[in-house]
Design an enzyme around this catalytic site. Structure first.
Site, PDB file in Angstrom:
ATOM      1  N   GLU A 108       0.999  -1.110  -0.036  1.00 13.38           N
ATOM      2  CA  GLU A 108       0.110   0.202   0.129  1.00 13.38           C
ATOM      3  C   GLU A 108       0.889   1.301  -0.038  1.00 13.38           C
ATOM      4  OE1 GLU A 108      -3.333   0.142  -0.194  1.00 13.38           O
ATOM      5  OE2 GLU A 108      -3.750  -1.713   0.335  1.00 13.38           O
ATOM      6  N   CYS A 127      -2.516   9.217   2.298  1.00 19.43           N
ATOM      7  CA  CYS A 127      -2.203   8.829   1.268  1.00 19.43           C
ATOM      8  C   CYS A 127      -3.082   8.839   0.013  1.00 19.43           C
ATOM      9  CB  CYS A 127      -1.600   7.198   1.131  1.00 19.43           C
ATOM     10  SG  CYS A 127      -3.128   6.243   1.861  1.00 19.43           S
TER      11      CYS A 127
HETATM   12  P1  NAD Z   1       8.359   4.934   4.621  1.00 23.44           P
HETATM   13  O1  NAD Z   1       8.256   4.070   3.475  1.00 23.44           O
HETATM   14  O2  NAD Z   1       9.485   5.690   4.913  1.00 23.44           O
HETATM   15  O3  NAD Z   1       8.207   3.976   5.697  1.00 23.44           O
HETATM   16  C1  NAD Z   1       7.103   3.008   6.156  1.00 23.44           C
HETATM   17  C2  NAD Z   1       7.473   1.985   7.263  1.00 23.44           C
HETATM   18  O4  NAD Z   1       8.395   0.901   6.287  1.00 23.44           O
HETATM   19  C3  NAD Z   1       8.232   2.358   8.253  1.00 23.44           C
HETATM   20  O5  NAD Z   1       7.714   1.500   9.289  1.00 23.44           O
HETATM   21  C4  NAD Z   1       9.558   2.345   7.823  1.00 23.44           C
HETATM   22  O6  NAD Z   1      10.540   1.896   9.119  1.00 23.44           O
HETATM   23  C5  NAD Z   1       9.649   1.064   7.011  1.00 23.44           C
HETATM   24  N1  NAD Z   1      10.675   0.734   6.213  1.00 23.44           N
HETATM   25  C6  NAD Z   1      11.466   1.766   5.602  1.00 23.44           C
HETATM   26  N2  NAD Z   1      12.204   1.181   4.477  1.00 23.44           N
HETATM   27  C7  NAD Z   1      11.899   0.083   4.620  1.00 23.44           C
HETATM   28  C8  NAD Z   1      12.879  -1.072   3.948  1.00 23.44           C
HETATM   29  N3  NAD Z   1      13.512  -0.937   3.079  1.00 23.44           N
HETATM   30  N4  NAD Z   1      12.265  -2.578   4.266  1.00 23.44           N
HETATM   31  C9  NAD Z   1      11.426  -2.712   5.276  1.00 23.44           C
HETATM   32  N5  NAD Z   1      10.741  -1.661   5.935  1.00 23.44           N
HETATM   33  C10 NAD Z   1      11.084  -0.524   5.597  1.00 23.44           C
HETATM   34  O7  NAD Z   1       6.848   5.834   4.706  1.00 23.44           O
HETATM   35  P2  NAD Z   1       6.562   6.713   5.516  1.00 23.44           P
HETATM   36  O8  NAD Z   1       7.313   7.928   5.713  1.00 23.44           O
HETATM   37  O9  NAD Z   1       6.450   6.181   7.067  1.00 23.44           O
HETATM   38  O10 NAD Z   1       5.010   6.991   5.334  1.00 23.44           O
HETATM   39  C11 NAD Z   1       4.569   7.869   4.542  1.00 23.44           C
HETATM   40  C12 NAD Z   1       4.148   7.230   3.331  1.00 23.44           C
HETATM   41  O11 NAD Z   1       3.220   6.188   3.284  1.00 23.44           O
HETATM   42  C13 NAD Z   1       3.790   7.905   2.030  1.00 23.44           C
HETATM   43  O12 NAD Z   1       4.363   7.731   0.871  1.00 23.44           O
HETATM   44  C14 NAD Z   1       2.201   7.517   1.817  1.00 23.44           C
HETATM   45  O13 NAD Z   1       1.619   7.869   0.946  1.00 23.44           O
HETATM   46  C15 NAD Z   1       2.435   6.138   2.340  1.00 23.44           C
HETATM   47  N6  NAD Z   1       1.094   5.410   2.765  1.00 23.44           N
HETATM   48  C16 NAD Z   1       0.298   4.818   1.927  1.00 23.44           C
HETATM   49  C17 NAD Z   1      -0.675   4.239   2.251  1.00 23.44           C
HETATM   50  C18 NAD Z   1      -1.679   3.306   1.460  1.00 23.44           C
HETATM   51  O14 NAD Z   1      -2.577   2.767   2.080  1.00 23.44           O
HETATM   52  N7  NAD Z   1      -1.550   3.244   0.261  1.00 23.44           N
HETATM   53  C19 NAD Z   1      -1.449   4.471   3.741  1.00 23.44           C
HETATM   54  C20 NAD Z   1      -0.443   5.422   4.422  1.00 23.44           C
HETATM   55  C21 NAD Z   1       0.780   5.912   3.993  1.00 23.44           C
END
Ligand code: NAD
Length: 481
Positions: A252, A286
Site C-alpha cells: 500500500e 496517502c
Molecule cells: P516509509 O516508506 O518511509 O516507511 C514506512 C514503514 O516502512 C516504516 O515502518 C519504515 O520504518 C519501514 N521501512 C522503510 N524502508 C524499509 C525497507 N527498505 N524495508 C522494510 N521496511 C522499511 O513511509 P513513511 O514516511 O512512514 O509513510 C509515508 C508514506 O506512506 C507515503 O508515501 C504515503 O503515501 C504512504 N502511505 C500509503 C498508504 C496506503 O494505504 N497506500 C497509507 C498510508 C501511508
C-alpha cells in the site's frame, strides 16, 4: 508530560529492547516528550520465533472460529477503554490534530476488529464440490497463510495497522508488527490491549526500529507473508525482497490523486469536502486529492475557493480540539515539504495561499499552500509531497480532465465534484485508480482498498482483503468405481 515506552512486546511479555531507548520529539514544539524502545535483530528473531510457535497451535489457529472471533471482540473492548489515551499517544508523536485522531486512531481500530470478527464468522473455511468432470468430489479449504510481517507508516498508524492485523488474526495467522519509528507509542498501546484481552503469547508481537529492522523482518525465513504500507520507494525494496523469496506481499504505497471539479459543482460544498479530501491530517494521507482539476469556464472561481479554504483552516497545537492543521511529523519532513513549495515557486506556478514563512515558527508547521496555473508535468503535480500543498490545474472538457487525472505515476484515490451524481459515477469509472469518491471520500471497511500503478499491489479490507490471509488447498476425492 513525558511518554515513556521502554519495552517491546514479544511472546506475550514486555521485553527489554536490544538497542536501548531513544528520545521521542514532539512535532508541536521540537522538545523531547518521551522515549521509545529500539529493537535489535535478535529481538526481531525472537518475535518471529514466538509467532511461529503460536501459529498452528490449538489455542489460536486451531480454535473454533467463534472462539477466535470472541477473543478479537475482547481485544476491541480493551481498546474501547482508552480511546482518548490512544488517540493522544499518536497525536503527540505525529502531530495529527486530536479531533481527527480520536475517531481514526481511537475509534477505527475497534471497528476494524469487530468487522473482521464478523467476517471470520461468515467466511466458509471449507466447501465440498463436485469435480468439473463429474468423476468425484473436491474439498476446497481456506488455510491461514502463517506468520505475517506487518510494516506500517506514521500517518494514521493505528487504523492502518489494523487494516492487516485484524484480518490476519481473524484468519488464524500470527503477526509481527513493526511500526514506523515516528509512531511507536500507539503500537505499544495496541499490544497492551491485546495482552489485557488475553490473546495467547506470540499471536501479536511488536518490534520497533527503522528501515534495517524492517528489512530484517520482511526477509526473515520465519515469515510467510508481508503486509507493507509506506512510500513507493520503500515498497519497491520490500517488493524486490518478497519477489526473490516468492513471498506473498501486499504493498500500500503513495499517491497523487486528482479532484475533478465538474462545471456544475456546488463550490461551497466542494470546498467544504476538500478540507478533508485534500488536506486531511495536514496533507499527510496517502489517498488525498492534491491535484485540483478545474474547468476553464470556472477556473478563477475554483482557485479563489481553494485558496480561501487554505487560508481559513486553523493551524495549531495538535492537542487543541479546534486545530485543523497540525505540524508535520518531523523537521526532516517539514524541510521536504517546504522544498516542494520552493520548487513550485520556481516553476512559474502562481502561489495563491500559504508559502514558506521568512522565519520558522516553533514546531514543524507548514502553512496550507495552494498553487494555481500548475502544469500537470510540473514536479509539484507529479510527485507525492505528503503535506498541505495543493496544485490547481485547468482543463478544457471532461475528456481532458480524465486524461490529466490518469496522467500520473500513481493511482490510489481521487474524487469527482458535481451536482449530477450519475455523471460523477460515469467519470469515476474512467479514473484509473483503486478508489474514487463522488462528492466525498471515505474508506469503507467492507470494500477493497488499494492502488494501481506505483500506488501498490493487492487490496486490503472487505472480504477481498480478508481472503489474502488464506491459501487455498484442494483435496481431490476420486469417485469409487
Ligand atoms: P516509509 O516508506 O518511509 O516507511 C514506512 C514503514 O516502512 C516504516 O515502518 C519504515 O520504518 C519501514 N521501512 C522503510 N524502508 C524499509 C525497507 N527498505 N524495508 C522494510 N521496511 C522499511 O513511509 P513513511 O514516511 O512512514 O509513510 C509515508 C508514506 O506512506 C507515503 O508515501 C504515503 O503515501 C504512504 N502511505 C500509503 C498508504 C496506503 O494505504 N497506500 C497509507 C498510508 C501511508
Amino acid at each position: 508530560m513525558s511518554y515513556d515506552y521502554l519495552a517491546l512486546y514479544v511472546d506475550g511479555e514486555w521485553r527489554r529492547p536490544g538497542r536501548g531507548t531513544v528520545a521521542a520529539i514532539s512535532p508541536a514544539d521540537g522538545e523531547r516528550n518521551g522515549s521509545t524502545p529500539l529493537a535489535s535483530e535478535s529481538d526481531v528473531d525472537a518475535a518471529v520465533a514466538a509467532a511461529r510457535r503460536a501459529f498452528g497451535t490449538p489455542s489460536w489457529t486451531g480454535l473454533p472460529v467463534e472462539e477466535r472471533a470472541e477473543l478479537l471482540e475482547r481485544f476491541a473492548i480493551q481498546l474501547e477503554k482508552n480511546v482518548p489515551e490512544r488517540a493522544t499517544a499518536t497525536s503527540v508523536q505525529n502531530g495529527t490534530p486530536i479531533s481527527i485522531a480520536l475517531p481514526s486512531e481511537g475509534g477505527a481500530p475497534i471497528g476494524l476488529l469487530r468487522y473482521h470478527a464478523g467476517l471470520a464468522r461468515r467466511t466458509v473455511v471449507e466447501d465440498r464440490r463436485e469435480r468439473f468432470d463429474g468423476m468425484g468430489e473436491t474439498i476446497v479449504r481456506r488455510e491461514p497463510v502463517g506468520v505475517v510481517a506487518v510494516v506500517v507508516p506514521w500517518n494514521f498508524p493505528q487504523p492502518i495497522t489494523m487494516f492487516t492485523v485484524a484480518p490476519a488474526l481473524a484468519a488464524g495467522c500470527t503477526v509481527v508488527l513493526k511500526p514506523a519509528p515516528e509512531t511507536v507509542f500507539g503500537a505499544l498501546e495496541l499490544a497492551a490491549a491485546a495482552d489485557r484481552a488475553g490473546l495467547p503469547p506470540g499471536v501479536l508481537n511488536v518490534v520497533t526500529g527503522g528501515a534495517e529492522i524492517g528489512e530484517h523482518l520482511v526477509s526473515h525465513p520465519g515469515v510467510d507473508r508481508v503486509a507493507f504500507t509506506g512510500s513507493t520507494a520503500a515498497g519497491r525494496k520490500v517488493g524486490e525482497i518478497c519477489g526473490r523469496l516468492l513471498r506473498p506481499v501486499t504493498l500500500e504505497l503513495g499517491g497523487k490523486s486528482a479532484a475533478i471539479v465538474l462545471d456544475d459543482a456546488d463550490l461551497v460544498a466542494t470546498t467544504q469536502g476538500l478540507a478533508s479530501c485534500a488536506l486531511l491530517n495536514s496533507g499527510q494521507a496517502c489517498y488525498l486529492s492534491t491535484r485540483i482539476l478545474a474547468p476553464r469556464s470556472r477556473y478563477d472561481e475554483v482557485v479563489d475557493a481553494v485558496a480561501g479554504l487554505a487560508k481559513a483552516l486553523k493551524i495549531g497545537d495538535p492537542l487543541d480540539r479546534t486545530t485543523q492543521i497540525g505540524p508535520m511529523v518531523s523537521s526532516r519532513h517539514r524541510e521536504r515539504v517546504e522544498s516542494y513549495v520552493r520548487l513550485g515557486q520556481r516553476s512559474g506556478a502562481r502561489l495563491v495561499a500559504g508559502g514558506v514563512p521568512a522565519e520558522q515558527e516553533r514546531g514543524w508547521y507548514v502553512r496550507p499552500t495552494v498553487f494555481a496555473d500548475v502544469d500537470n508535468s510540473d514536479p509539484i503535480a507529479r510527485e507525492e509531497i505528503f503535506g498541505p500543498v495543493l496544485a490547481v490545474i485547468p482543463y478544457r472538457d471532461v475528456d481532458e480532465a480524465v486524461a490529466i487525472a490518469n496522467d500520473s505515476e500513481y493511482g490510489l484515490g481521487g474524487t469527482i465534484w458535481t451536482s449530477d451524481v450519475d455523471e460523477g459515477i460515469a467519470v469515476a469509472r474512467r479514473v484509473r485508480s483503486g478508489s474514487v469518491g463522488v462528492n466525498y471520500y471515505d474508506l469503507d471497511l467492507g470494500a477493497p482498498f488499494g492502488g494501481v500503478k506505483a500506488s501498490g499491489l493487492g487490496r486490503e479490507l472487505g472480504p477481498e482483503g480478508f481472503d489474502t490471509f488464506f491459501h487455498y488447498k484442494s483435496i481431490y476425492l476420486h469417485k469409487a468405481t
